[in-house]
Design a protein around this motif. Structure first.
Motif, PDB file in Angstrom:
ATOM      1  N   MET A 284       0.825  -1.202   0.000  1.00  0.00           N
ATOM      2  CA  MET A 284       0.000   0.000   0.000  1.00  0.00           C
ATOM      3  C   MET A 284       0.866   1.262   0.000  1.00  0.00           C
ATOM      4  SD  MET A 284      -2.749   1.579  -0.246  1.00  0.00           S
ATOM      5  CE  MET A 284      -3.984   0.281  -0.243  1.00  0.00           C
ATOM      6  N   SER A 285       2.003   1.218   0.681  1.00  0.00           N
ATOM      7  CA  SER A 285       2.893   2.379   0.658  1.00  0.00           C
ATOM      8  C   SER A 285       3.352   2.690  -0.766  1.00  0.00           C
ATOM      9  CB  SER A 285       4.112   2.125   1.546  1.00  0.00           C
ATOM     10  OG  SER A 285       3.726   2.002   2.891  1.00  0.00           O
ATOM     11  N   LEU A 286       3.624   1.638  -1.537  1.00  0.00           N
ATOM     12  CA  LEU A 286       4.033   1.848  -2.926  1.00  0.00           C
ATOM     13  C   LEU A 286       2.892   2.455  -3.746  1.00  0.00           C
ATOM     14  CD1 LEU A 286       5.997  -1.456  -3.667  1.00  0.00           C
ATOM     15  CD2 LEU A 286       6.778   0.647  -2.599  1.00  0.00           C
ATOM     16  N   LYS A 287       1.695   1.937  -3.538  1.00  0.00           N
ATOM     17  CA  LYS A 287       0.523   2.502  -4.238  1.00  0.00           C
ATOM     18  C   LYS A 287       0.304   3.953  -3.839  1.00  0.00           C
ATOM     19  CE  LYS A 287      -2.102  -1.836  -4.688  1.00  0.00           C
ATOM     20  NZ  LYS A 287      -3.364  -2.528  -4.297  1.00  0.00           N
ATOM     21  N   MET A 288       0.554   4.246  -2.552  1.00  0.00           N
ATOM     22  CA  MET A 288       0.332   5.603  -2.054  1.00  0.00           C
ATOM     23  C   MET A 288       1.292   6.598  -2.698  1.00  0.00           C
ATOM     24  SD  MET A 288      -1.914   6.834   0.099  1.00  0.00           S
ATOM     25  CE  MET A 288      -2.273   5.622   1.356  1.00  0.00           C
ATOM     26  N   VAL A 289       2.530   6.179  -2.912  1.00  0.00           N
ATOM     27  CA  VAL A 289       3.499   7.054  -3.585  1.00  0.00           C
ATOM     28  C   VAL A 289       3.001   7.407  -4.980  1.00  0.00           C
ATOM     29  CG1 VAL A 289       5.822   7.161  -4.583  1.00  0.00           C
ATOM     30  CG2 VAL A 289       5.500   6.259  -2.280  1.00  0.00           C
ATOM     31  N   ASP A 290       2.577   6.393  -5.734  1.00  0.00           N
ATOM     32  CA  ASP A 290       2.059   6.646  -7.089  1.00  0.00           C
ATOM     33  C   ASP A 290       0.826   7.542  -7.048  1.00  0.00           C
ATOM     34  OD1 ASP A 290       4.000   5.154  -8.390  1.00  0.00           O
ATOM     35  OD2 ASP A 290       2.859   3.279  -8.223  1.00  0.00           O
ATOM     36  N   HIS A 291      -0.054   7.302  -6.091  1.00  0.00           N
ATOM     37  CA  HIS A 291      -1.286   8.075  -5.987  1.00  0.00           C
ATOM     38  C   HIS A 291      -0.992   9.561  -5.715  1.00  0.00           C
ATOM     39  CE1 HIS A 291      -5.359   9.239  -4.903  1.00  0.00           C
ATOM     40  NE2 HIS A 291      -4.915   9.677  -3.731  1.00  0.00           N
ATOM     41  N   ILE A 292      -0.073   9.817  -4.790  1.00  0.00           N
ATOM     42  CA  ILE A 292       0.261  11.211  -4.448  1.00  0.00           C
ATOM     43  C   ILE A 292       0.866  11.929  -5.654  1.00  0.00           C
ATOM     44  CG2 ILE A 292       1.811  12.645  -3.045  1.00  0.00           C
ATOM     45  CD1 ILE A 292       1.451  10.550  -0.790  1.00  0.00           C
ATOM     46  N   VAL A 293       1.781  11.252  -6.335  1.00  0.00           N
ATOM     47  CA  VAL A 293       2.428  11.859  -7.503  1.00  0.00           C
ATOM     48  C   VAL A 293       1.413  12.143  -8.606  1.00  0.00           C
ATOM     49  CG1 VAL A 293       4.085  11.440  -9.370  1.00  0.00           C
ATOM     50  CG2 VAL A 293       4.688  10.878  -7.010  1.00  0.00           C
ATOM     51  N   ASP A 294       0.525  11.174  -8.878  1.00  0.00           N
ATOM     52  CA  ASP A 294      -0.466  11.343  -9.946  1.00  0.00           C
ATOM     53  C   ASP A 294      -1.549  12.348  -9.576  1.00  0.00           C
ATOM     54  OD1 ASP A 294       0.944   9.454 -11.338  1.00  0.00           O
ATOM     55  OD2 ASP A 294      -0.398   7.784 -10.828  1.00  0.00           O
ATOM     56  N   GLU A 295      -2.046  12.254  -8.342  1.00  0.00           N
ATOM     57  CA  GLU A 295      -3.159  13.102  -7.910  1.00  0.00           C
ATOM     58  C   GLU A 295      -2.761  14.579  -7.900  1.00  0.00           C
ATOM     59  OE1 GLU A 295      -7.077  13.854  -6.353  1.00  0.00           O
ATOM     60  OE2 GLU A 295      -6.173  12.099  -7.335  1.00  0.00           O
ATOM     61  N   HIS A 296      -1.519  14.857  -7.516  1.00  0.00           N
ATOM     62  CA  HIS A 296      -1.085  16.253  -7.379  1.00  0.00           C
ATOM     63  C   HIS A 296      -0.153  16.688  -8.508  1.00  0.00           C
ATOM     64  CE1 HIS A 296      -2.947  16.456  -3.416  1.00  0.00           C
ATOM     65  NE2 HIS A 296      -2.419  15.272  -3.164  1.00  0.00           N
ATOM     66  N   HIS A 297      -0.057  15.847  -9.541  1.00  0.00           N
ATOM     67  CA  HIS A 297       0.723  16.189 -10.744  1.00  0.00           C
ATOM     68  C   HIS A 297       2.131  16.659 -10.379  1.00  0.00           C
ATOM     69  CE1 HIS A 297      -3.137  15.862 -12.752  1.00  0.00           C
ATOM     70  NE2 HIS A 297      -3.633  16.785 -11.939  1.00  0.00           N
ATOM     71  N   ILE A 298       2.782  15.881  -9.522  1.00  0.00           N
ATOM     72  CA  ILE A 298       4.123  16.233  -9.063  1.00  0.00           C
ATOM     73  C   ILE A 298       5.142  15.822 -10.127  1.00  0.00           C
ATOM     74  CG2 ILE A 298       5.859  15.856  -7.268  1.00  0.00           C
ATOM     75  CD1 ILE A 298       3.542  15.245  -5.341  1.00  0.00           C
ATOM     76  N   ASP A 299       5.981  16.764 -10.496  1.00  0.00           N
ATOM     77  CA  ASP A 299       6.983  16.517 -11.524  1.00  0.00           C
ATOM     78  C   ASP A 299       8.223  15.889 -10.879  1.00  0.00           C
ATOM     79  OD1 ASP A 299       8.437  16.450 -13.829  1.00  0.00           O
ATOM     80  OD2 ASP A 299       8.981  18.581 -13.797  1.00  0.00           O
TER      81      ASP A 299
END
Length: 324
Positions: free
Chosen positions: A1-16
């Motif tokens: 879940m931690s790995l999924k959370m990293v992807d989610h945060i990056v995608d959700e907030h459009h982090i470059d």
């Protein structure tokens, strides 16, 4: 879940963020788990021992929570992580420690074990944990809590507020869960009956004790126990490496001119260090105060049947047995 959370945060907030950087972050998260990637895929392997150290258990996560929790609980903390931070160095792509800091490393693992024994797995802490788990299980069909554990966009919402949601909900379907939370608020906890430490010679083949084991050990006469009346907590306390000595997988160096790393056997330091590195404690609780006596007796019968002795330190106090 931690790995999924990293992807989610990056995608959700459009982090470059560079893809390789995200990959390294995720590799560091799982470095100590069975999900870790083969070492051949990494550069500077020692970097993956900093956050979650699967090699020997010394990592900044422990530095953080040991000091924080000791202070928060009003306990003294003899472990000085600053000494390790200031004296460590990398040899052959591995973080090593100055030989004279051997006992500082030793204190890290023993302070952690002491926190587990006195704070994290305290009998009343475990009683409340068992009650919270039961409350969530009883509420699951109505609130569908388990449906949120796969999707990070739902998972992050599962915090302590779920307890208040159950507590103030008027729905009849949540009554059993509400009653359990009210018991916690009123300190009417599952009653701790007794505990024993598994004999050292039985540790290797130990299997978790279940409520069924206790109920099946009841003799005829008295109250008839059911599995739902009993809660069992199997508490494992070790030095972060199971039944093994964590210091066996740590390397040291003589001084800063030295380029040689080496392990230090326990018997080279002190004969006061332990010969066993894990405790297994079995605790039994009664969910109903009036059944403490019957469950305590069944627990004693289980010990006699399993080990040929009563492994507990003393019998359950009569005062506790009579509590209604």
């Amino acid at each position: 879940m931690s790995l999924k959370m990293v992807d989610h945060i990056v995608d959700e907030h459009h982090i470059d963020v560079d893809f390789e950087m995200i990959k390294k972050v995720k590799e560091m998260i799982v470095a100590s788990s069975e999900l870790t990637l083969p070492k051949g895929t990494r550069e500077k392997h020692f970097l993956y021992d900093i956050v979650a150290n699967g090699r020997n258990g010394i990592d900044v996560d422990k530095f953080d929570y040991i000091v924080r929790d000791s202070r928060a609980c009003g306990l003294g903390c003899n472990f000085e992580f600053q000494r390790l931070m200031e004296t460590m160095r990398v040899l052959d792509d591995e973080i090593c420690y100055r030989a004279k800091e051997y006992l500082t490393v030793h204190k890290l693992f023993y302070t952690r074990a002491d926190l587990y024994r006195t704070i994290y797995t305290h009998p009343k802490v475990k009683a409340i944990e068992l009650m919270v788990v039961d409350a969530l299980l009883k509420a699951n069909d109505f609130l569908e809590i388990s449906s949120s554990i796969e999707d990070p966009s739902d998972y992050w919402k599962l915090d302590d507020s779920i307890i208040k949601t159950i507590e103030i909900a008027p729905n009849q379907e949540l009554k059993e869960s509400r009653d359990l939370i009210l018991r916690i608020r009123r300190r009417n906890l599952y009653q701790f009956c007794n505990e024993y430490t598994v004999p050292k010679e039985n540790l290797e083949h130990f299997k978790d004790v279940t409520p069924q084991d206790i109920v099946c050990s009841q003799k005829n006469g008295g109250a008839i126990l059911k599995e739902e009346d009993v809660a069992v907590s199997n508490v494992r306390i070790d030095l972060a490496r199971g039944r093994h000595n964590p210091l066996e997988s740590i390397n040291f160096f003589k001084d800063y001119e030295s380029k040689e790393k080496f392990p230090i056997p326990d018997n080279r330091i002190s004969h006061l260090l332990p010969a066993c590195y894990q405790d297994m404690i079995v605790r039994v609780y009664s969910k109903k105060p009036e059944l403490v006596g019957a469950i305590s007796e069944a627990f004693e019968n289980f010990q006699l049947k399993t080990y040929g002795i009563k492994a507990q330190v003393h019998e359950t106090p009569e005062k506790k047995k009579r509590r209604l």
